[in-house]
Design a protein around this motif. Structure first.
Motif, short mmCIF file in Angstrom:
data_model
loop_
_atom_site.label_atom_id
_atom_site.label_comp_id
_atom_site.label_asym_id
_atom_site.label_seq_id
_atom_site.Cartn_x
_atom_site.Cartn_y
_atom_site.Cartn_z
N SER A 76 0.85 -1.19 0.00
CA SER A 76 0.00 0.00 0.00
C SER A 76 0.88 1.24 0.00
N ASP A 79 -1.52 7.19 -0.09
CA ASP A 79 -2.86 7.29 0.47
C ASP A 79 -3.56 5.94 0.56
N VAL A 81 -4.09 2.73 2.46
CA VAL A 81 -3.85 2.39 3.87
C VAL A 81 -3.49 0.92 4.01
N LEU A 168 -7.97 4.32 10.74
CA LEU A 168 -8.80 3.75 9.69
C LEU A 168 -10.10 3.24 10.30
N ILE A 211 -3.53 7.60 10.03
CA ILE A 211 -3.73 8.46 8.87
C ILE A 211 -3.39 9.90 9.25
N ASP A 216 -11.96 8.40 7.49
CA ASP A 216 -12.76 7.79 6.43
C ASP A 216 -11.91 7.28 5.27
N TYR A 217 -12.45 6.29 4.58
CA TYR A 217 -11.73 5.66 3.47
C TYR A 217 -12.69 5.34 2.34
N ARG A 218 -12.10 4.96 1.22
CA ARG A 218 -12.88 4.50 0.06
C ARG A 218 -12.24 3.25 -0.51
N LEU A 226 -7.82 -0.07 0.18
CA LEU A 226 -8.54 0.96 0.92
C LEU A 226 -7.68 2.22 0.93
N ARG A 227 -8.24 3.32 0.41
CA ARG A 227 -7.53 4.60 0.35
C ARG A 227 -8.19 5.62 1.25
N THR A 228 -7.39 6.54 1.78
CA THR A 228 -7.95 7.61 2.60
C THR A 228 -8.90 8.45 1.76
N LEU A 229 -10.02 8.80 2.33
CA LEU A 229 -11.01 9.57 1.59
C LEU A 229 -10.50 10.97 1.27
#
Length: 254
Positions: A76, A79, A81, A168, A211, A216-218, A226-229
């Motif tokens: 990863s 951004d 995670v 996260l 983070i 929040d993540y997407r 999973l990436r930081t929003l």
């Protein structure tokens, strides 16, 4: 169901943990500007194979995943995670890389993660990594007979928030043994004195994911990453830890 391990079983898990530690060391040693994530995966895979072990991640498909995981490690970057797929992406100067790795040896699993920077490092990234490692150390220190799961969660969460970092959302550690994911869940934030009481023989994967921005993540398009929003960078640190009468024992130390 929570299963307690015997001293002999913990010794066996330590051997699996050594394989994972060596695989992570190999991936980190291979990480340079211009090297691809797939090359890091190959370095870890060679160590696991040479040890007669089996990758825990390769082909793994939990209920929420659209496809089996295609790599030996999770790689990863920035951004991202966790759960990053090791692709042909080449590392760039200043990339923050988190590598997660698991392996089975003689039927027992080890699971661990590290974060580092390739090339010239942003001091904020180094601080984030140091805080992630400190959060892990505090969680491990709280993994003692007579404490509760909430004591681990509070140790990680209170330190993380005091440093101004996000955690996260909806993710944490887990029990581990003959399966990579066993009961109980190990949250990274909570109230001290709450939750299941810790007993000798319990083995946990403790893994703070910090983070620089919010919680929040997407999900990426690959269905795994999973990436930081908010696009901020993240770091991940993890150890497999046995709770013993003599105190916590890290089974995935180098």
């Amino acid at each position: 169901m929570v299963e307690l391990k015997t001293a002999g079983e913990i010794d066996a898990m330590r051997e699996a943990g050594r394989v994972v530690a060596n695989a992570l060391a190999a991936a980190r040693a291979a990480a340079r500007v211009g090297v691809t994530l797939r090359e890091l995966d190959a370095a870890a895979a060679a160590v696991i194979s040479d040890a007669g072990a089996t990758p825990a991640f390769l082909g793994y498909q939990p209920d929420w995943a659209p496809t089996p995981f295609p790599g030996v490690i999770c790689a990863s970057v920035n951004d991202a995670v966790v759960h990053g797929i090791p692709t042909g992406q080449a590392l760039a100067d200043g990339d923050l890389v988190s590598i997660d790795c698991g392996a089975y040896l003689d039927g027992w699993c080890g699971d661990s993660a590290i974060s580092f920077v390739v090339g010239a490092a942003d001091p904020q990234d180094l601080s984030l990594i140091a805080d992630t490692e400190e959060a892990l150390a505090r969680g491990v220190a709280a993994a003692r007979v007579g404490n509760r799961l909430g004591d681990i969660a509070a140790a990680i969460g209170s330190f993380t928030r005091s440093r101004g970092h996000g955690l996260l959302a909806d993710h944490g550690g887990h029990g581990i043994g003959r399966a990579m994911h066993e009961d109980p869940d190990v949250p990274n934030e909570g109230r001290a004195g709450r939750g299941m009481r810790l007993r000798a023989g319990l083995v946990l994967a403790i893994e703070p994911m910090l983070i620089r921005g919010g919680d929040d993540y997407r999900h990426d398009r690959d269905g795994w990453t999973l990436r930081t929003l908010d696009g901020t960078r993240a770091a991940h640190a993890e150890h497999t830890v046995a709770i013993t009468e003599a105190g916590p024992v890290v089974l995935t130390a180098a």
